[in-house]
Design a protein around this motif. Structure first.
Motif, PDB file in Angstrom:
ATOM      1  N   ASP A   1      38.225 -41.849   3.962  1.00 28.15           N
ATOM      2  CA  ASP A   1      38.706 -41.871   4.412  1.00 28.15           C
ATOM      3  C   ASP A   1      39.675 -40.511   4.523  1.00 28.15           C
ATOM      4  O   ASP A   1      40.122 -39.711   5.364  1.00 28.15           O
ATOM      5  N   GLU A   2      39.572 -40.045   3.260  1.00 27.25           N
ATOM      6  CA  GLU A   2      39.905 -38.933   2.783  1.00 27.25           C
ATOM      7  C   GLU A   2      39.190 -37.437   3.659  1.00 27.25           C
ATOM      8  O   GLU A   2      40.035 -36.467   4.321  1.00 27.25           O
ATOM      9  N   LYS A   3      38.337 -37.878   3.377  1.00 28.14           N
ATOM     10  CA  LYS A   3      36.758 -36.879   4.541  1.00 28.14           C
ATOM     11  C   LYS A   3      36.874 -37.153   5.639  1.00 28.14           C
ATOM     12  O   LYS A   3      37.288 -35.904   6.710  1.00 28.14           O
ATOM     13  N   GLU A   4      37.406 -38.288   6.509  1.00 26.01           N
ATOM     14  CA  GLU A   4      37.363 -38.329   7.473  1.00 26.01           C
ATOM     15  C   GLU A   4      39.494 -37.427   8.148  1.00 26.01           C
ATOM     16  O   GLU A   4      39.570 -37.057   9.090  1.00 26.01           O
ATOM     17  N   ASP A   5      39.765 -37.807   6.997  1.00 20.07           N
ATOM     18  CA  ASP A   5      41.395 -37.267   7.184  1.00 20.07           C
ATOM     19  C   ASP A   5      41.889 -34.993   7.742  1.00 20.07           C
ATOM     20  O   ASP A   5      42.375 -35.022   8.175  1.00 20.07           O
TER      21      ASP A   5
ATOM     22  N   GLU B   1      42.315 -33.381  10.159  1.00 23.83           N
ATOM     23  CA  GLU B   1      43.508 -32.546  10.185  1.00 23.83           C
ATOM     24  C   GLU B   1      43.270 -30.790  10.809  1.00 23.83           C
ATOM     25  O   GLU B   1      44.379 -30.344  11.708  1.00 23.83           O
ATOM     26  N   THR B   2      41.596 -30.773  10.474  1.00 19.84           N
ATOM     27  CA  THR B   2      41.070 -29.461  10.994  1.00 19.84           C
ATOM     28  C   THR B   2      41.019 -28.964  11.572  1.00 19.84           C
ATOM     29  O   THR B   2      41.542 -28.357  12.709  1.00 19.84           O
TER      30      THR B   2
ATOM     31  N   MET C   1      39.998 -26.012   6.515  1.00 23.90           N
ATOM     32  CA  MET C   1      39.666 -27.467   5.896  1.00 23.90           C
ATOM     33  C   MET C   1      40.396 -27.074   4.696  1.00 23.90           C
ATOM     34  O   MET C   1      40.997 -28.024   3.808  1.00 23.90           O
ATOM     35  N   LYS C   2      40.052 -25.853   3.943  1.00 24.20           N
ATOM     36  CA  LYS C   2      39.898 -25.302   2.529  1.00 24.20           C
ATOM     37  C   LYS C   2      41.666 -25.421   2.701  1.00 24.20           C
ATOM     38  O   LYS C   2      41.949 -25.782   1.186  1.00 24.20           O
TER      39      LYS C   2
ATOM     40  N   TRP D   1      35.447 -19.752  10.070  1.00 23.41           N
ATOM     41  CA  TRP D   1      36.628 -20.939  10.687  1.00 23.41           C
ATOM     42  C   TRP D   1      37.745 -21.275   9.798  1.00 23.41           C
ATOM     43  O   TRP D   1      38.645 -21.971   9.010  1.00 23.41           O
ATOM     44  N   LEU D   2      36.714 -22.793  10.451  1.00 21.31           N
ATOM     45  CA  LEU D   2      37.000 -24.459  10.304  1.00 21.31           C
ATOM     46  C   LEU D   2      36.864 -24.511   9.040  1.00 21.31           C
ATOM     47  O   LEU D   2      38.268 -25.855   8.759  1.00 21.31           O
TER      48      LEU D   2
END
Length: 166
Positions: free
Chosen positions: A29-33, A37-38, A63-64, A58-59
């Motif tokens: 779920d955190e990965k999907e979020d 969000e990215t 994300m980072k 850039w993406l």
């Protein structure tokens, strides 16, 4: 750029972004979020990078930064929670669940006794949002946000002084 073209672009890049997200968390779920969000943040300026070979870089940076900001928010939220909620009184052995409930209720009452906007701004601050982010959300100068948070903190300390260790 049209929405259809953006959908195709994002679907093409989703697998790579999922891989990037795996570097930050193993929770699905955190990965999907993180990926979602990215994409949301990238929408603002994607037209500048659409044909750029550095699009994925850039993406990844987006994300980072999202991950780092979330980590900082959580860390700050915990530190502020510890500062305002966990006093020596709370850590004493004699405290029980009923007392905890009463303290929690007192904190909620103290927050509810504040002007709604001040309480909301303070809660955002506790959630780790930066001053400039809150200022942008409320369309107020950053200095005003800092001042309101400071004033709210002082009011809460006054209302909850019975829980402060001497």
């Amino acid at each position: 750029m049209e929405n259809a073209n953006l959908n195709v672009l994002f679907q093409e890049k989703r697998q790579q972004l999922n891989h990037f997200a795996s570097q930050f968390t193993t929770d699905y779920d955190e990965k999907e979020d993180l990926v979602q969000e990215t994409f949301i943040r990238a929408l603002k300026s994607v037209h500048n990078f659409i044909n750029d070979p550095k699009l994925m870089t850039w993406l990844y940076v987006i994300m980072k930064n999202i991950y780092i900001n979330q980590y900082r928010r959580e860390k700050r939220k915990n530190a502020i929670y510890d500062e305002y909620i966990h006093t020596d009184y709370f850590n004493s052995v004699s405290i029980n669940l009923t007392e905890n409930k009463m303290i929690h209720d007192d904190i909620l009452k103290a927050l509810a006794g504040l002007p709604a906007e001040s309480a909301e701004i303070f809660k955002l601050h506790l959630d780790g949002y930066k001053y400039h982010e809150i200022a942008e959300a409320y369309n107020l100068p950053e200095g005003t946000i800092k001042s309101r948070i400071h004033q709210t903190r002082k009011k809460l300390q006054q209302k909850l002084k019975m829980y402060q260790s001497s």
